[in-house]
Write a protein that holds these residues in place. Structure first.
Motif, PDB file in Angstrom:
ATOM      1  N   GLN A  51       0.812  -1.229   0.000  1.00 51.87           N
ATOM      2  CA  GLN A  51       0.000   0.000   0.000  1.00 51.87           C
ATOM      3  C   GLN A  51       0.841   1.273   0.000  1.00 51.87           C
ATOM      4  O   GLN A  51       0.304   2.371  -0.148  1.00 51.87           O
ATOM      5  CB  GLN A  51      -0.940   0.014   1.203  1.00 51.87           C
ATOM      6  CG  GLN A  51      -1.982  -1.089   1.130  1.00 51.87           C
ATOM      7  CD  GLN A  51      -2.950  -0.975   2.279  1.00 51.87           C
ATOM      8  OE1 GLN A  51      -2.704  -1.500   3.354  1.00 51.87           O
ATOM      9  NE2 GLN A  51      -4.053  -0.277   2.055  1.00 51.87           N
ATOM     10  N   CYS A  88     -10.649  -0.110   2.848  1.00 49.03           N
ATOM     11  CA  CYS A  88      -9.219  -0.207   2.593  1.00 49.03           C
ATOM     12  C   CYS A  88      -8.680   1.174   2.221  1.00 49.03           C
ATOM     13  O   CYS A  88      -9.299   1.883   1.432  1.00 49.03           O
ATOM     14  CB  CYS A  88      -8.988  -1.188   1.447  1.00 49.03           C
ATOM     15  SG  CYS A  88      -7.255  -1.413   1.042  1.00 49.03           S
ATOM     16  N   LEU A  89      -7.544   1.545   2.791  1.00 52.47           N
ATOM     17  CA  LEU A  89      -6.958   2.856   2.502  1.00 52.47           C
ATOM     18  C   LEU A  89      -6.619   3.002   1.016  1.00 52.47           C
ATOM     19  O   LEU A  89      -6.582   4.104   0.487  1.00 52.47           O
ATOM     20  CB  LEU A  89      -5.690   3.078   3.338  1.00 52.47           C
ATOM     21  CG  LEU A  89      -5.876   3.074   4.860  1.00 52.47           C
ATOM     22  CD1 LEU A  89      -4.545   3.328   5.549  1.00 52.47           C
ATOM     23  CD2 LEU A  89      -6.904   4.101   5.306  1.00 52.47           C
ATOM     24  N   HIS A 130      -7.328  -9.258   6.328  1.00 55.00           N
ATOM     25  CA  HIS A 130      -7.254  -8.210   5.294  1.00 55.00           C
ATOM     26  C   HIS A 130      -5.795  -7.871   4.959  1.00 55.00           C
ATOM     27  O   HIS A 130      -5.423  -7.799   3.782  1.00 55.00           O
ATOM     28  CB  HIS A 130      -8.010  -6.970   5.812  1.00 55.00           C
ATOM     29  CG  HIS A 130      -8.037  -5.804   4.872  1.00 55.00           C
ATOM     30  ND1 HIS A 130      -9.201  -5.318   4.332  1.00 55.00           N
ATOM     31  CD2 HIS A 130      -7.035  -5.007   4.396  1.00 55.00           C
ATOM     32  CE1 HIS A 130      -8.911  -4.273   3.548  1.00 55.00           C
ATOM     33  NE2 HIS A 130      -7.615  -4.063   3.583  1.00 55.00           N
ATOM     34  N   HIS A 134      -3.257  -8.597   1.585  1.00 53.13           N
ATOM     35  CA  HIS A 134      -2.459  -7.604   0.839  1.00 53.13           C
ATOM     36  C   HIS A 134      -1.086  -8.176   0.491  1.00 53.13           C
ATOM     37  O   HIS A 134      -0.561  -7.927  -0.593  1.00 53.13           O
ATOM     38  CB  HIS A 134      -2.232  -6.340   1.686  1.00 53.13           C
ATOM     39  CG  HIS A 134      -3.299  -5.294   1.524  1.00 53.13           C
ATOM     40  ND1 HIS A 134      -3.640  -4.751   0.310  1.00 53.13           N
ATOM     41  CD2 HIS A 134      -4.091  -4.676   2.434  1.00 53.13           C
ATOM     42  CE1 HIS A 134      -4.600  -3.851   0.485  1.00 53.13           C
ATOM     43  NE2 HIS A 134      -4.895  -3.791   1.765  1.00 53.13           N
TER      44      HIS A 134
HETATM   45 ZN   LIG Z   1      -6.364  -2.715   2.655  1.00 48.32          ZN
END
Ligand SMILES: [Zn+2]
Length: 165
Positions: A51, A88-89, A130, A134
């Motif tokens: 991310q 989710c960011l 979660h 990722h």
């Molecule tokens: Zn996420």
């Protein structure tokens, strides 16, 4: 500590299986400091390395009293089922209802390379699942049926336009 730029869907790095973390040194500690800072800045409860654009098997979280760094995470046990909202960011936190295990046991390495196991339930278990996803190149929308997934992506694109991010 630096707030890093959040990588957003549909960036390729979010769909890549991360590389294992092999060096447990000061660079890793500094990276994790940045990841916590970035996560708090965006009011998240978890953040994985992809991310912020790094294809690494690494995440940080601070959720319901569980604050940890997880390198090379794997989920070794799950049980039960929960249905709840998740965001989710990397998708502007556009929420969707996702079915997950109620309990999950995480196995990972800490900043010193020591393996640990940690069990969680409810929202914290959802966070384990979660963030580990990722590291495997999976997003929460991959758990949704196609129509709902497309709806979330549409909403995300609209929010991006509205807020000009
Ligand atoms: Zn996420």
């Amino acid at each position: 500590m630096t707030v890093r730029k959040i990588t957003e869907y549909p960036d390729d790095v979010l769909a890549k299986v991360g590389k294992p973390v092999t060096e447990f040194d000061d660079d890793l500690k500094a990276l994790c400091d940045d990841m916590f800072e970035t996560m708090y800045d965006d009011h998240g409860v978890g953040l994985a390395a992809p991310q912020i654009g790094l294809p690494l098997r690494l995440f940080v979280m601070d959720c319901e009293g569980i604050k940890l760094v997880a390198a090379n995470p794997e989920i070794i046990e799950t049980s039960g089922e929960q249905t709840g909202q998740e965001g989710c960011l990397s998708l502007e936190k556009v929420p969707a209802v996702v079915v997950r295990a109620e309990k999950a046991t995480l196995r990972a390495q800490d900043l010193n390379g020591e393996w640990f196991e940690k069990e969680a339930e409810g929202y914290a278990a959802r966070c384990f699942l979660h963030e580990t996803d990722h590291c495997d190149g999976k997003l929460f929308i991959d758990h949704l049926p196609k129509m709902r997934r497309e709806m979330i992506i549409k909403k995300f694109k609209k929010e991006k336009k509205v807020y000009g991010k």
